[in-house]
Design a protein around this motif. Sequence first.
Motif, short mmCIF file in Angstrom:
data_model
loop_
_atom_site.label_atom_id
_atom_site.label_comp_id
_atom_site.label_asym_id
_atom_site.label_seq_id
_atom_site.Cartn_x
_atom_site.Cartn_y
_atom_site.Cartn_z
N TRP A 4 0.07 -1.42 11.66
CA TRP A 4 1.49 -1.76 11.65
C TRP A 4 2.33 -0.49 11.53
CZ3 TRP A 4 5.53 -4.73 12.49
CH2 TRP A 4 6.70 -4.51 11.78
N ALA A 5 1.99 0.34 10.57
CA ALA A 5 2.75 1.58 10.36
C ALA A 5 2.69 2.46 11.61
CB ALA A 5 2.19 2.33 9.14
N MET A 15 0.82 -1.22 0.00
CA MET A 15 0.00 0.00 0.00
C MET A 15 0.85 1.27 0.00
SD MET A 15 -2.83 -1.23 2.83
CE MET A 15 -3.72 0.32 2.87
N ARG A 16 2.17 1.06 0.03
CA ARG A 16 3.12 2.18 0.08
C ARG A 16 2.86 3.11 1.26
NH1 ARG A 16 6.04 2.14 -4.71
NH2 ARG A 16 5.06 0.89 -6.33
N LEU A 17 2.52 2.50 2.41
CA LEU A 17 2.34 3.31 3.62
C LEU A 17 3.72 3.76 4.09
CD1 LEU A 17 -0.33 1.24 5.60
CD2 LEU A 17 -0.67 3.21 4.10
N GLN A 18 3.79 4.96 4.59
CA GLN A 18 5.05 5.51 5.07
C GLN A 18 5.23 5.20 6.56
OE1 GLN A 18 7.32 7.45 3.06
NE2 GLN A 18 6.06 6.48 1.50
N TYR A 19 6.41 4.69 6.90
CA TYR A 19 6.77 4.55 8.32
C TYR A 19 8.29 4.61 8.42
CZ TYR A 19 6.93 -0.47 7.09
OH TYR A 19 7.17 -1.68 6.49
N THR A 41 5.11 4.60 16.69
CA THR A 41 5.06 4.70 18.15
C THR A 41 6.39 4.28 18.77
OG1 THR A 41 2.69 4.28 18.21
CG2 THR A 41 3.92 3.79 20.24
N MET A 42 6.92 3.13 18.33
CA MET A 42 8.14 2.63 18.95
C MET A 42 9.36 3.46 18.55
SD MET A 42 6.97 0.48 20.94
CE MET A 42 8.50 -0.11 21.68
N THR A 43 9.35 3.99 17.35
CA THR A 43 10.46 4.86 16.93
C THR A 43 10.44 6.15 17.74
OG1 THR A 43 10.35 3.92 14.72
CG2 THR A 43 11.50 6.02 14.95
#
Length: 151
Positions: free
Chosen positions: A117-118, A29-33, A123-125
């Motif tokens: 997921w993204a 989906m080319r989601l950015q993360y 959140t963790m970053t």
Amino acid sequence: MTEQKYEPKVVALICTYCTYTAADMAGSMRLQYPPSIRVVKLLCTGKVDILYILEVFKAGADAVMVSGCEIGDCHFLEGNLRAKERVAHAKQLLDEVGLGGDRLEMFHIGASDAPQWAEAVETMTRRALELGPNPLGRSRARSESAAAAAS
Ligand code: FES
């Protein structure tokens, strides 16, 4: 000499059924993360125990996320519930030794939840950035460079 910019390393221990599918879909989906994520694919999060988590921190991870199927959807029935308990215990240990329990979190991400997921990686970053580098990772890097200098 310029100081290096801190780029956190977030290790994700994820099950191959639900969360891995969501992560794969996020890519499609080319989601950015953030690119901080390093994925370790497991058959089930039930494989994750406390020593395993501590080894990942010892290897230099700034944050660790464990992510499996949603409650009730684990392909091995209760693996994700066992992982959830172990993560809760490991968070306490991290607090007690001063590393910070917030460096570790459990997520339950279904196969079709790519945006979740993204968001979890974000959140963790963010937490890793707020908490700063893992002191174990820094001391490991120092001893490796000392060993390289000595050889
Ligand atoms: Fe996904 Fe167990 S198979 S957490």
